[in-house]
Design a protein around this motif. Structure first.
Motif, short mmCIF file in Angstrom:
data_model
loop_
_atom_site.label_atom_id
_atom_site.label_comp_id
_atom_site.label_asym_id
_atom_site.label_seq_id
_atom_site.Cartn_x
_atom_site.Cartn_y
_atom_site.Cartn_z
N MET A 1 0.85 -1.18 0.00
CA MET A 1 0.00 0.00 0.00
C MET A 1 0.89 1.23 0.00
SD MET A 1 -2.67 1.32 2.87
CE MET A 1 -1.46 1.61 4.09
N ASP A 2 0.58 2.18 -0.83
CA ASP A 2 1.35 3.41 -0.88
C ASP A 2 0.45 4.56 -0.43
OD1 ASP A 2 3.26 5.26 -1.26
OD2 ASP A 2 3.34 5.09 -3.44
N ILE A 3 0.30 4.68 0.87
CA ILE A 3 -0.61 5.68 1.45
C ILE A 3 -0.17 7.10 1.13
CG2 ILE A 3 0.55 5.72 3.67
CD1 ILE A 3 -2.13 6.13 4.95
N SER A 4 1.13 7.34 1.02
CA SER A 4 1.61 8.69 0.79
C SER A 4 1.14 9.24 -0.55
CB SER A 4 3.13 8.75 0.89
OG SER A 4 3.71 7.90 -0.07
N HIS A 5 0.89 8.37 -1.50
CA HIS A 5 0.38 8.83 -2.79
C HIS A 5 -1.14 8.74 -2.88
CE1 HIS A 5 4.61 8.11 -3.76
NE2 HIS A 5 4.44 9.13 -4.57
N LYS A 6 -1.74 7.80 -2.18
CA LYS A 6 -3.20 7.64 -2.25
C LYS A 6 -3.94 8.74 -1.52
CE LYS A 6 -3.78 2.73 -2.92
NZ LYS A 6 -4.29 1.49 -2.39
N ASN B 1 5.79 2.52 5.75
CA ASN B 1 6.58 1.35 5.36
C ASN B 1 6.63 0.24 6.39
OD1 ASN B 1 7.31 2.53 2.87
ND2 ASN B 1 8.88 3.72 3.89
N LYS B 2 6.30 0.54 7.63
CA LYS B 2 6.39 -0.47 8.68
C LYS B 2 5.02 -0.77 9.30
CE LYS B 2 8.85 -2.90 11.66
NZ LYS B 2 9.44 -4.15 11.32
N THR B 3 4.39 0.24 9.86
CA THR B 3 3.15 0.05 10.61
C THR B 3 1.98 -0.34 9.71
OG1 THR B 3 3.92 1.67 12.23
CG2 THR B 3 1.58 1.12 12.28
N TRP B 4 1.84 0.36 8.59
CA TRP B 4 0.68 0.12 7.72
C TRP B 4 1.02 -0.68 6.48
CZ3 TRP B 4 0.53 6.01 7.99
CH2 TRP B 4 0.05 6.42 9.24
N LYS B 5 2.18 -1.29 6.45
CA LYS B 5 2.66 -1.98 5.25
C LYS B 5 1.68 -3.05 4.76
CE LYS B 5 6.69 -4.35 3.49
NZ LYS B 5 8.04 -4.81 3.79
N LYS B 6 1.08 -3.79 5.67
CA LYS B 6 0.22 -4.90 5.27
C LYS B 6 -1.25 -4.54 5.17
CE LYS B 6 3.47 -8.28 6.88
NZ LYS B 6 3.76 -9.44 7.66
N LYS B 7 -1.60 -3.30 5.46
CA LYS B 7 -3.00 -2.90 5.36
C LYS B 7 -3.41 -2.81 3.90
CE LYS B 7 -4.21 -0.48 9.53
NZ LYS B 7 -5.56 -0.82 9.80
N LYS B 8 -4.62 -3.21 3.63
CA LYS B 8 -5.12 -3.19 2.25
C LYS B 8 -5.68 -1.82 1.86
CE LYS B 8 -5.16 -7.84 1.47
NZ LYS B 8 -3.80 -8.21 1.34
N GLU B 9 -6.24 -1.11 2.85
CA GLU B 9 -6.82 0.20 2.55
C GLU B 9 -6.19 1.27 3.44
OE1 GLU B 9 -9.08 -1.66 5.78
OE2 GLU B 9 -9.07 -2.29 3.71
#
Length: 98
Positions: free
Chosen positions: A1-6, A44-52
């Protein structure tokens, strides 16, 4: 997941919380930690495996509960990943002997 861009707006919403954590780390003697460093750790660590993308309250909770030890361990591992040291390289081995 790339939250920084989403969801760039999420970063902007929690910027005061990130700044608070930076100030906390500064009080503990870690002057070089930035908001971006903390955000990168979380992505990159805490939310790495989150889908959304996590909810706002989850993001704030992750920032507020972040411990300096966990963050610094992550930074050390990332620094080691970035080094180009190799025992197979004759020059690197000789550098160890100096």
């Amino acid at each position: 997941m790339d939250i920084s861009h989403k969801d760039e707006s999420l970063y902007e919403k929690v910027k005061p919380v990130l700044q608070s954590k930076v100030e906390e780390f500064t009080l503990l003697g870690y002057d070089s930690v930035t908001e971006k460093d903390i955000w990168d750790y979380l992505v990159n660590k805490t939310w790495k495996k989150k889908k959304e993308v996590p909810m706002l309250y989850e993001v704030v909770q992750s920032i507020l509960t972040l411990k300096i030890g966990d963050f610094m361990n992550y930074q050390r591992v990332e620094a080691l990943k970035d080094t180009s040291f190799s025992l197979e390289n004759e020059e690197d081995r000789l550098e160890l002997l100096k």
